[in-house]
Design a protein around this motif. Sequence first.
Motif, PDB file in Angstrom:
ATOM      1  N   CYS A 117     -29.648  24.696  18.478  1.00 33.59           N
ATOM      2  CA  CYS A 117     -30.352  23.835  19.431  1.00 33.59           C
ATOM      3  C   CYS A 117     -29.463  22.728  19.997  1.00 33.59           C
ATOM      4  O   CYS A 117     -29.930  21.925  20.817  1.00 33.59           O
ATOM      5  CB  CYS A 117     -31.569  23.191  18.766  1.00 33.59           C
ATOM      6  N   SER A 118     -28.194  22.699  19.602  1.00 34.46           N
ATOM      7  CA  SER A 118     -27.339  21.579  19.995  1.00 34.46           C
ATOM      8  C   SER A 118     -27.103  21.525  21.494  1.00 34.46           C
ATOM      9  O   SER A 118     -26.930  20.441  22.060  1.00 34.46           O
ATOM     10  CB  SER A 118     -25.997  21.650  19.266  1.00 34.46           C
ATOM     11  N   ASP A 119     -27.094  22.670  22.161  1.00 35.78           N
ATOM     12  CA  ASP A 119     -26.877  22.625  23.607  1.00 35.78           C
ATOM     13  C   ASP A 119     -28.073  22.029  24.336  1.00 35.78           C
ATOM     14  O   ASP A 119     -27.970  21.627  25.496  1.00 35.78           O
ATOM     15  CB  ASP A 119     -26.574  24.021  24.150  1.00 35.78           C
ATOM     16  N   LEU A 120     -29.223  21.924  23.652  1.00 37.26           N
ATOM     17  CA  LEU A 120     -30.404  21.304  24.245  1.00 37.26           C
ATOM     18  C   LEU A 120     -30.430  19.793  24.020  1.00 37.26           C
ATOM     19  O   LEU A 120     -31.187  19.081  24.687  1.00 37.26           O
ATOM     20  CB  LEU A 120     -31.679  21.927  23.673  1.00 37.26           C
ATOM     21  N   ALA A 121     -29.630  19.298  23.099  1.00 34.33           N
ATOM     22  CA  ALA A 121     -29.533  17.849  22.840  1.00 34.33           C
ATOM     23  C   ALA A 121     -28.078  17.519  22.543  1.00 34.33           C
ATOM     24  O   ALA A 121     -27.711  17.155  21.421  1.00 34.33           O
ATOM     25  CB  ALA A 121     -30.437  17.440  21.686  1.00 34.33           C
ATOM     26  N   PRO A 122     -27.211  17.618  23.561  1.00 37.76           N
ATOM     27  CA  PRO A 122     -25.764  17.510  23.307  1.00 37.76           C
ATOM     28  C   PRO A 122     -25.299  16.130  22.883  1.00 37.76           C
ATOM     29  O   PRO A 122     -24.215  16.001  22.316  1.00 37.76           O
ATOM     30  CB  PRO A 122     -25.148  17.906  24.661  1.00 37.76           C
ATOM     31  N   LEU A 123     -26.082  15.089  23.159  1.00 36.49           N
ATOM     32  CA  LEU A 123     -25.698  13.747  22.724  1.00 36.49           C
ATOM     33  C   LEU A 123     -26.217  13.423  21.335  1.00 36.49           C
ATOM     34  O   LEU A 123     -25.855  12.389  20.761  1.00 36.49           O
ATOM     35  CB  LEU A 123     -26.228  12.692  23.709  1.00 36.49           C
ATOM     36  N   HIS A 124     -27.081  14.289  20.758  1.00 37.34           N
ATOM     37  CA  HIS A 124     -27.796  13.942  19.533  1.00 37.34           C
ATOM     38  C   HIS A 124     -27.587  14.933  18.386  1.00 37.34           C
ATOM     39  O   HIS A 124     -27.213  14.530  17.287  1.00 37.34           O
ATOM     40  CB  HIS A 124     -29.299  13.844  19.820  1.00 37.34           C
ATOM     41  N   ASN A 125     -27.869  16.216  18.608  1.00 39.01           N
ATOM     42  CA  ASN A 125     -27.801  17.168  17.500  1.00 39.01           C
ATOM     43  C   ASN A 125     -26.431  17.233  16.837  1.00 39.01           C
ATOM     44  O   ASN A 125     -26.350  17.300  15.603  1.00 39.01           O
ATOM     45  CB  ASN A 125     -28.242  18.550  17.950  1.00 39.01           C
ATOM     46  N   PRO A 126     -25.319  17.206  17.599  1.00 36.76           N
ATOM     47  CA  PRO A 126     -24.018  17.197  16.922  1.00 36.76           C
ATOM     48  C   PRO A 126     -23.843  15.982  16.014  1.00 36.76           C
ATOM     49  O   PRO A 126     -23.288  16.102  14.917  1.00 36.76           O
ATOM     50  CB  PRO A 126     -23.024  17.192  18.086  1.00 36.76           C
ATOM     51  N   ALA A 127     -24.337  14.817  16.448  1.00 35.83           N
ATOM     52  CA  ALA A 127     -24.258  13.625  15.597  1.00 35.83           C
ATOM     53  C   ALA A 127     -25.126  13.797  14.358  1.00 35.83           C
ATOM     54  O   ALA A 127     -24.750  13.401  13.251  1.00 35.83           O
ATOM     55  CB  ALA A 127     -24.690  12.383  16.381  1.00 35.83           C
TER      56      ALA A 127
END
Length: 402
Positions: A117-127
């Motif tokens: 799902c990281s491409d749907l929340a690129p500023l958040h899920n990776p963090a």
Amino acid sequence: MRSSGLVLTLNSGSSSLKFAVMDPESGETALDGIGDALDTPAPSLSWNYSDEKSERELPAGAAHGAVIDFLVDMLQQDLPELRRQLIAVGHRVVHGGEYFSRSVLIDRAVIDAIAECSDLAPLHNPAGLLGIRTALAAFPQLPQVAVFDTAFHQTLPEHAYLYALPYALYRDHRIRRYGMHGSSHRFVSERAAQLLNKPISEANIVSAHLGNGASVAAIKGGVSVDTSMGLTPLEGLVMGTRCGDLDPGILIHLAESLDYSLGQISRLLNRDSGLLGVSELSSDCRELERAAADGHRGARLALEIFCYRLAKYVAAYHVPLLRVDAVVFTGGIGENSCFVREKVLQWLRCLDYELDTARNQQTRFGAEGRITAPGPAALVVPTNEEWIIARDAAALVRDARG
């Protein structure tokens, strides 16, 4: 502190990381802090322990990893007695897609789904994933729990979460509205119901979470029935660096007529737009308010657009709720910006909202309460996502232990 144990919470935002060691029953914190303005030229780190506030400089451009590394070192080296009381680590995760409608214990499958799902929340899920992996390595003996922003909004009806696109895009690829800030909307709606002396099952709340990321939710009887963020955290309100709603034809124009690449478009929408893009000055509402007071046209315009967009959403959410018991302001801007609240309520005078100027000025820096005159209610409620995270983490640990 209660003897049943404490929960370490990690709450990774797009430009911040809040942490706390908390009693999940009372909400009392033994340690709390925040890394702010991360991945900018002037990041900061502050924390409170035993009623003593401390600060530490961070190098320019320092991001979430620097804060997590500092926290782990502090718990292992300086506060081992606090570390020994931990029963779980709870993580805020922004996007869980349709995989998760509730908080879950973290295992490999959960990590893989969050990454998907990281491409749907690129500023958040990776963090969020960085926090999970670092905590797993630092505290391998502790259960780890993921608490999803999107889970609270899994109650949206089809007519609210579906886009008017070919249905196959939802059926085959799950393209739909998911919503974010679920833990915050959940907490403030529960607290607002208490302030209104209503059971949550009878309270209709419009919750406005306003920070560097911002969203509105229509909450009917404790259940989310509509929200402004969509497939990703880009849709909806104007935000610090994100554009919110816009004509999708603009993206086609950027690509076909101005030769923007997909990467350039993504950066434009996520990092170069919003308050920063309009003002050409800053993404920080506090700085913009100061500049606007000094006559900076871009700052004034950015704030006016921000407030106007929010007021339109609040007005629209009177439709699914039929009756609104209160509009609730929360998040860093919602809790502290008297200017923004005043502007929004000025736009909402068509619905008979009338600001109490004295109460509005007094309700800041952790204060809560009503800021309107008799009639339609507007409240300020400081959010506490960490308590939601700690409560869910402790409950899952208890259930797992039987």
